[in-house]
Design a protein around this motif. Structure first.
Motif, mmCIF file in Angstrom:
data_model
loop_
_atom_site.group_PDB
_atom_site.id
_atom_site.type_symbol
_atom_site.label_atom_id
_atom_site.label_comp_id
_atom_site.label_asym_id
_atom_site.label_seq_id
_atom_site.Cartn_x
_atom_site.Cartn_y
_atom_site.Cartn_z
ATOM 1 N N PHE A 54 0.801 -1.213 0.000
ATOM 2 C CA PHE A 54 0.000 0.000 0.000
ATOM 3 C C PHE A 54 0.839 1.271 0.000
ATOM 4 C CE2 PHE A 54 -3.058 -3.119 1.649
ATOM 5 C CZ PHE A 54 -4.106 -2.885 0.777
ATOM 6 N N GLN A 55 2.134 1.156 0.212
ATOM 7 C CA GLN A 55 3.008 2.332 0.243
ATOM 8 C C GLN A 55 3.778 2.521 -1.066
ATOM 9 O OE1 GLN A 55 2.845 4.606 2.825
ATOM 10 N NE2 GLN A 55 1.114 3.272 3.289
ATOM 11 N N GLN A 56 3.320 1.875 -2.137
ATOM 12 C CA GLN A 56 3.944 2.041 -3.448
ATOM 13 C C GLN A 56 3.791 3.484 -3.922
ATOM 14 O OE1 GLN A 56 2.800 -0.906 -6.450
ATOM 15 N NE2 GLN A 56 1.891 -2.106 -4.792
ATOM 16 N N GLY A 57 4.787 3.948 -4.648
ATOM 17 C CA GLY A 57 4.756 5.313 -5.162
ATOM 18 C C GLY A 57 3.533 5.606 -6.012
ATOM 19 N N ALA A 58 3.083 4.613 -6.768
ATOM 20 C CA ALA A 58 1.909 4.818 -7.625
ATOM 21 C C ALA A 58 0.667 5.145 -6.795
ATOM 22 C CB ALA A 58 1.651 3.576 -8.469
ATOM 23 N N PHE A 59 0.561 4.550 -5.614
ATOM 24 C CA PHE A 59 -0.584 4.828 -4.742
ATOM 25 C C PHE A 59 -0.400 6.152 -4.015
ATOM 26 C CE2 PHE A 59 -1.212 -0.013 -4.205
ATOM 27 C CZ PHE A 59 -1.927 -0.085 -5.375
ATOM 28 N N LEU A 60 0.783 6.362 -3.471
ATOM 29 C CA LEU A 60 1.026 7.560 -2.665
ATOM 30 C C LEU A 60 0.941 8.839 -3.485
ATOM 31 C CD1 LEU A 60 3.994 6.330 -0.436
ATOM 32 C CD2 LEU A 60 1.562 6.433 0.147
ATOM 33 N N GLY A 61 1.456 8.790 -4.703
ATOM 34 C CA GLY A 61 1.503 9.985 -5.533
ATOM 35 C C GLY A 61 0.174 10.377 -6.148
ATOM 36 N N SER A 62 -0.800 9.500 -6.076
ATOM 37 C CA SER A 62 -2.067 9.793 -6.746
ATOM 38 C C SER A 62 -3.270 9.626 -5.828
ATOM 39 C CB SER A 62 -2.222 8.875 -7.954
ATOM 40 O OG SER A 62 -2.285 7.517 -7.546
ATOM 41 N N ARG A 63 -3.027 9.430 -4.562
ATOM 42 C CA ARG A 63 -4.147 9.085 -3.700
ATOM 43 C C ARG A 63 -5.121 10.226 -3.444
ATOM 44 N NH1 ARG A 63 -1.092 7.762 1.987
ATOM 45 N NH2 ARG A 63 -0.337 9.865 2.410
ATOM 46 N N ASN A 64 -4.700 11.470 -3.574
ATOM 47 C CA ASN A 64 -5.646 12.573 -3.345
ATOM 48 C C ASN A 64 -6.766 12.575 -4.381
ATOM 49 O OD1 ASN A 64 -4.306 13.504 -1.059
ATOM 50 N ND2 ASN A 64 -2.952 14.823 -2.245
ATOM 51 N N TRP A 65 -6.423 12.548 -5.665
ATOM 52 C CA TRP A 65 -7.478 12.552 -6.666
ATOM 53 C C TRP A 65 -8.206 11.217 -6.702
ATOM 54 C CZ3 TRP A 65 -7.610 9.207 -10.746
ATOM 55 C CH2 TRP A 65 -6.411 8.638 -11.166
ATOM 56 N N ARG A 66 -7.509 10.138 -6.333
ATOM 57 C CA ARG A 66 -8.182 8.831 -6.284
ATOM 58 C C ARG A 66 -9.219 8.792 -5.157
ATOM 59 N NH1 ARG A 66 -5.490 4.814 -9.480
ATOM 60 N NH2 ARG A 66 -3.432 5.484 -10.122
ATOM 61 N N LEU A 67 -8.946 9.477 -4.061
ATOM 62 C CA LEU A 67 -9.907 9.548 -2.969
ATOM 63 C C LEU A 67 -11.174 10.256 -3.436
ATOM 64 C CD1 LEU A 67 -10.710 9.138 -0.007
ATOM 65 C CD2 LEU A 67 -9.582 11.319 0.490
ATOM 66 N N VAL A 68 -11.020 11.336 -4.162
ATOM 67 C CA VAL A 68 -12.178 12.063 -4.685
ATOM 68 C C VAL A 68 -12.994 11.154 -5.609
ATOM 69 C CG1 VAL A 68 -12.907 14.010 -6.125
ATOM 70 C CG2 VAL A 68 -11.074 14.312 -4.445
ATOM 71 N N TYR A 69 -12.311 10.410 -6.459
ATOM 72 C CA TYR A 69 -12.979 9.492 -7.378
ATOM 73 C C TYR A 69 -13.727 8.411 -6.593
ATOM 74 C CZ TYR A 69 -13.452 7.005 -11.867
ATOM 75 O OH TYR A 69 -13.929 6.420 -13.003
ATOM 76 N N SER A 70 -13.090 7.876 -5.544
ATOM 77 C CA SER A 70 -13.721 6.841 -4.718
ATOM 78 C C SER A 70 -14.944 7.380 -3.989
ATOM 79 C CB SER A 70 -12.721 6.292 -3.696
ATOM 80 O OG SER A 70 -11.647 5.672 -4.353
ATOM 81 N N ILE A 71 -14.864 8.595 -3.514
ATOM 82 C CA ILE A 71 -16.012 9.214 -2.844
ATOM 83 C C ILE A 71 -17.179 9.336 -3.829
ATOM 84 C CG2 ILE A 71 -16.839 11.385 -1.831
ATOM 85 C CD1 ILE A 71 -14.053 11.615 -0.506
ATOM 86 N N GLY A 72 -16.851 9.538 -5.097
ATOM 87 C CA GLY A 72 -17.887 9.586 -6.123
ATOM 88 C C GLY A 72 -18.670 8.286 -6.224
ATOM 89 N N PHE A 73 -18.008 7.143 -6.012
ATOM 90 C CA PHE A 73 -18.723 5.858 -6.002
ATOM 91 C C PHE A 73 -19.784 5.856 -4.908
ATOM 92 C CE2 PHE A 73 -14.670 3.532 -7.536
ATOM 93 C CZ PHE A 73 -15.023 3.703 -8.862
ATOM 94 N N VAL A 74 -19.374 6.282 -3.727
ATOM 95 C CA VAL A 74 -20.282 6.288 -2.581
ATOM 96 C C VAL A 74 -21.405 7.302 -2.796
ATOM 97 C CG1 VAL A 74 -20.441 6.707 -0.093
ATOM 98 C CG2 VAL A 74 -18.446 5.506 -1.040
ATOM 99 N N LEU A 75 -21.064 8.504 -3.254
ATOM 100 C CA LEU A 75 -22.088 9.526 -3.493
ATOM 101 C C LEU A 75 -23.065 9.098 -4.576
ATOM 102 C CD1 LEU A 75 -20.017 12.833 -3.209
ATOM 103 C CD2 LEU A 75 -21.557 11.804 -1.527
ATOM 104 N N GLY A 76 -22.581 8.373 -5.580
ATOM 105 C CA GLY A 76 -23.479 7.868 -6.614
ATOM 106 C C GLY A 76 -24.517 6.918 -6.051
ATOM 107 N N GLY A 77 -24.092 6.044 -5.140
ATOM 108 C CA GLY A 77 -25.032 5.134 -4.488
ATOM 109 C C GLY A 77 -26.027 5.875 -3.617
ATOM 110 N N LEU A 78 -25.533 6.877 -2.903
ATOM 111 C CA LEU A 78 -26.428 7.678 -2.056
ATOM 112 C C LEU A 78 -27.433 8.463 -2.901
ATOM 113 C CD1 LEU A 78 -23.898 8.953 0.631
ATOM 114 C CD2 LEU A 78 -25.658 7.170 0.893
ATOM 115 N N LEU A 79 -26.987 8.988 -4.034
ATOM 116 C CA LEU A 79 -27.895 9.695 -4.934
ATOM 117 C C LEU A 79 -28.976 8.752 -5.450
ATOM 118 C CD1 LEU A 79 -28.670 12.229 -6.558
ATOM 119 C CD2 LEU A 79 -27.047 11.474 -8.318
ATOM 120 N N TYR A 80 -28.586 7.538 -5.787
ATOM 121 C CA TYR A 80 -29.545 6.533 -6.252
ATOM 122 C C TYR A 80 -30.615 6.308 -5.189
ATOM 123 C CZ TYR A 80 -31.184 2.275 -8.550
ATOM 124 O OH TYR A 80 -31.945 1.332 -9.181
#
Length: 155
Positions: A54-80
């Motif tokens: 979980f501490q790979q550079g690919a995860f660490l360097g991009s986790r901020n925008w990936r978090l926003v994208y992941s929150i979109g999954f949850v918000l999409g379900g809540l909107l539904y």
């Protein structure tokens, strides 16, 4: 024939598909990266789990925008839910859902990504690796479903 496969109609599938396509196209246009649920959630776990995976550079360097994208999954379900769209309760026992989730997670890591990343983004990019992984996912799923049905465990 179509009505028997889609008793609630196909409009919501078409709308959902359009939103998924719009989302991954926007992600690619803004970041040049392909989207997939397993990578997004792995990057988000990098805040909590300090193992080397979980501490790979690919995860660490991009986790901020990936978090926003992941929150979109949850918000999409809540909107539904908020829109009161049709829902069907699962008749599957919780233990089967848990075992299935673990196996899917393991398979996603083993396959270098999940079905959404390979199936939606990878195949749309005509990535041969993604096409072969999706064919493997599908063949394994079909074989497992047929085997379980033959054993009397099918749904």
């Amino acid at each position: 024939m179509i009505e028997s496969l889609f008793p609630n109609g196909i409009a919501h599938y078409l709308v959902g598909g359009l939103f998924i396509g719009l989302g991954v196209a926007t992600l690619f246009a803004l970041t040049g990266r392909q989207g997939g649920a397993s990578t997004f959630f792995s990057a988000c776990w990098s805040w909590l789990i300090k193992t080397p995976f979980f501490q790979q550079g690919a995860f660490l360097g991009s986790r901020n925008w990936r978090l926003v994208y992941s929150i979109g999954f949850v918000l999409g379900g809540l909107l539904y839910l908020a829109l009161g769209l049709p829902q069907a309760a699962s008749q599957m026992p919780a233990w089967k859902l848990a075992v299935g989730g673990l196996l899917i997670g393991y398979g996603g890591r083993l396959g270098g990504g999940c079905t959404s990343g390979h199936g939606i983004c990878g195949m749309a990019s005509l990535n041969l690796g993604s096409i072969s992984v999706v064919l493997t996912f599908m063949a394994t799923g079909f074989a497992t479903a047929l085997l379980l049905k033959a054993m009397g465990w099918g749904v």
